[in-house]
Design a protein around this motif. Sequence first.
Motif, mmCIF file in Angstrom:
data_model
loop_
_atom_site.group_PDB
_atom_site.id
_atom_site.type_symbol
_atom_site.label_atom_id
_atom_site.label_comp_id
_atom_site.label_asym_id
_atom_site.label_seq_id
_atom_site.Cartn_x
_atom_site.Cartn_y
_atom_site.Cartn_z
ATOM 1 N N MET A 175 0.795 -1.228 0.000
ATOM 2 C CA MET A 175 0.000 0.000 0.000
ATOM 3 C C MET A 175 0.827 1.278 0.000
ATOM 4 S SD MET A 175 -3.461 -0.640 2.182
ATOM 5 C CE MET A 175 -4.042 0.970 1.689
ATOM 6 N N ASP A 176 2.099 1.200 -0.316
ATOM 7 C CA ASP A 176 2.913 2.418 -0.383
ATOM 8 C C ASP A 176 2.396 3.335 -1.486
ATOM 9 O OD1 ASP A 176 4.461 1.427 1.632
ATOM 10 O OD2 ASP A 176 6.016 0.633 0.289
ATOM 11 N N ASN A 177 2.230 4.588 -1.135
ATOM 12 C CA ASN A 177 1.803 5.614 -2.102
ATOM 13 C C ASN A 177 0.456 5.301 -2.764
ATOM 14 O OD1 ASN A 177 4.282 7.049 -1.748
ATOM 15 N ND2 ASN A 177 5.265 5.524 -3.085
ATOM 16 N N ILE A 178 -0.430 4.659 -2.016
ATOM 17 C CA ILE A 178 -1.744 4.351 -2.558
ATOM 18 C C ILE A 178 -2.558 5.637 -2.712
ATOM 19 C CG2 ILE A 178 -2.773 3.954 -0.275
ATOM 20 C CD1 ILE A 178 -4.493 1.757 -1.565
ATOM 21 N N GLN A 182 -8.258 4.770 -4.025
ATOM 22 C CA GLN A 182 -8.016 3.350 -3.774
ATOM 23 C C GLN A 182 -8.151 3.031 -2.288
ATOM 24 O OE1 GLN A 182 -4.072 3.498 -5.742
ATOM 25 N NE2 GLN A 182 -4.792 1.800 -7.022
ATOM 26 N N LEU A 183 -7.669 3.944 -1.457
ATOM 27 C CA LEU A 183 -7.810 3.764 -0.014
ATOM 28 C C LEU A 183 -9.283 3.722 0.373
ATOM 29 C CD1 LEU A 183 -6.355 3.580 2.734
ATOM 30 C CD2 LEU A 183 -6.444 6.083 2.847
ATOM 31 N N LEU A 188 -14.073 0.737 2.238
ATOM 32 C CA LEU A 188 -15.434 0.217 2.045
ATOM 33 C C LEU A 188 -15.461 -1.302 2.185
ATOM 34 C CD1 LEU A 188 -16.871 2.264 -0.970
ATOM 35 C CD2 LEU A 188 -17.282 2.599 1.475
ATOM 36 N N GLU A 189 -14.455 -1.963 1.642
ATOM 37 C CA GLU A 189 -14.414 -3.419 1.733
ATOM 38 C C GLU A 189 -14.383 -3.887 3.179
ATOM 39 O OE1 GLU A 189 -12.207 -4.817 -2.415
ATOM 40 O OE2 GLU A 189 -11.122 -4.894 -0.507
ATOM 41 N N PHE A 190 -13.479 -3.320 3.977
ATOM 42 C CA PHE A 190 -13.336 -3.797 5.345
ATOM 43 C C PHE A 190 -14.521 -3.384 6.224
ATOM 44 C CE2 PHE A 190 -8.853 -4.021 3.985
ATOM 45 C CZ PHE A 190 -8.635 -5.362 4.263
ATOM 46 N N LEU A 191 -15.103 -2.221 5.935
ATOM 47 C CA LEU A 191 -16.300 -1.823 6.668
ATOM 48 C C LEU A 191 -17.442 -2.789 6.368
ATOM 49 C CD1 LEU A 191 -17.304 0.544 8.533
ATOM 50 C CD2 LEU A 191 -18.342 1.515 6.469
ATOM 51 N N VAL A 279 -3.300 2.073 8.103
ATOM 52 C CA VAL A 279 -3.277 3.031 6.988
ATOM 53 C C VAL A 279 -3.424 4.478 7.474
ATOM 54 C CG1 VAL A 279 -4.209 1.307 5.409
ATOM 55 C CG2 VAL A 279 -5.770 2.931 6.518
ATOM 56 N N GLY A 280 -3.497 4.671 8.801
ATOM 57 C CA GLY A 280 -3.524 6.018 9.339
ATOM 58 C C GLY A 280 -4.884 6.676 9.409
#
Length: 448
Positions: A175-178, A182-183, A188-191, A279-280
């Motif tokens: 996920m570097d520089n995503i 895209q984030l 949405l997927e994990f929620l 992911v912050g």
Amino acid sequence: MAAMETEHDKTPQSLSAKFEGSFAYLTIRDRLPTILTKAVDAIHRNKNNFFEQHGEEGVNAEKRAISFLSKLRNELQTDKPVLPLTDEAEDTAAWNDYMQRQQDLMEDKQPVSWFKSPWLYVECYMYRRIQEALLLNPPISDFDVFKEAKTQSFFESQQAVISLCTYLRELLTSMDNIAENQLYDKFLEFLQVSLWGNKCDLSISAGQDNSQKTSPIDSLADLRRFMLVDDSDKVWSALMALQGSGGTEKRGARVDIILDNSGFELLTDLVLADFLISVGLAKEVRFHGKCFPWFVSDVTKEDFNWTIKQTMAFNHRQISACAVQWKRFLKEGVWSYQDHLFWTLPHEFCDMQADAADLYSTLQASDLILFKGDLNYRKLTGDRDWEHTVPFGRALRGFHPAPLCSLRTLKANVQVGLQPGQGEKLTSQELDWMTSGKYAVVQFFCPP
């Protein structure tokens, strides 16, 4: 009979009034006795364990607890009066006071009984009486009558656990520089994985297997059409508002997750929390669970710790990597687990500020509260006969500690925040749309 009023505006009756003689009666008569029977069976199956640990004292305690629960089952099935608690637990006085408040609301002054009380109250009351049966019978007072069912559900979801943890770890390593869009997609997927994990509810299935067998990520596209309300973009905006822009210092969010079920659903909540931190999008996650076994599969501290331990023991590289990360989060205080007696009281959440001011104050410090599951939704909305189009914020009746979101698959006869005609259309197509677990909502509210 209407549940207790706590707001100045008029609100609809509790659902037991609407379903008296049908829904509430049949649910009490059928599902709750089944749960009690399973609790009795669990105690009896552990008779030898009680003897090995405590000798004859343990066996005698087992007999007394079974006798207590058998009597409770008879009281429930024959509409006997609801009885005060007789143990000396910290919450006993609060329960007995609540029962008296219910009695004061009885117009005919008849005793509060199982079939003539708000359904939310008597359902919660049954689980507290199960706890009473154990508290009155040491040395088996800390026995979890639902542990075997919860453990089985977790292990029967192994393949889904492997799939989900693998997906998370592989994603986080790439996920570097995503890009932000895209984030957002991954958020949405994990929620939604956490949302649909709520289908695994053992209280609804009366303890029968309700585990997750397939990859939850692969199912998301097909499940989207069953989401009746989707405020995911508002949840995203609430998190992004704390990220800082144009040189503003990044603060990060504190997210509180009010947990529902253990087993696979808890895994989906842990994975969501891991993603948010990694992911912050959040700087801290606080998990809130129950003080004692509740609604069969609800998370207790013991369940939470056991789940972390089991992931550590998995002979699978990606799951072990998740476990190592989760242990580190807990050690560093990035994650924390806490419980409070209020979560196992029968109160609607609009009572929290008055009856549990310390918990309300704790939640006020949150940037986002995620309420998982059906029981939390019922307590958020008072388990009342709301019109389906009533706004979610109004149904909260003043419960506004912080921005909050309900992640819920529908398994009870209450739903608000729908579009005009949406509920009627669903009813014409599927009479059980509110109880089947087939449909779901992501509903967000931000206090003014």
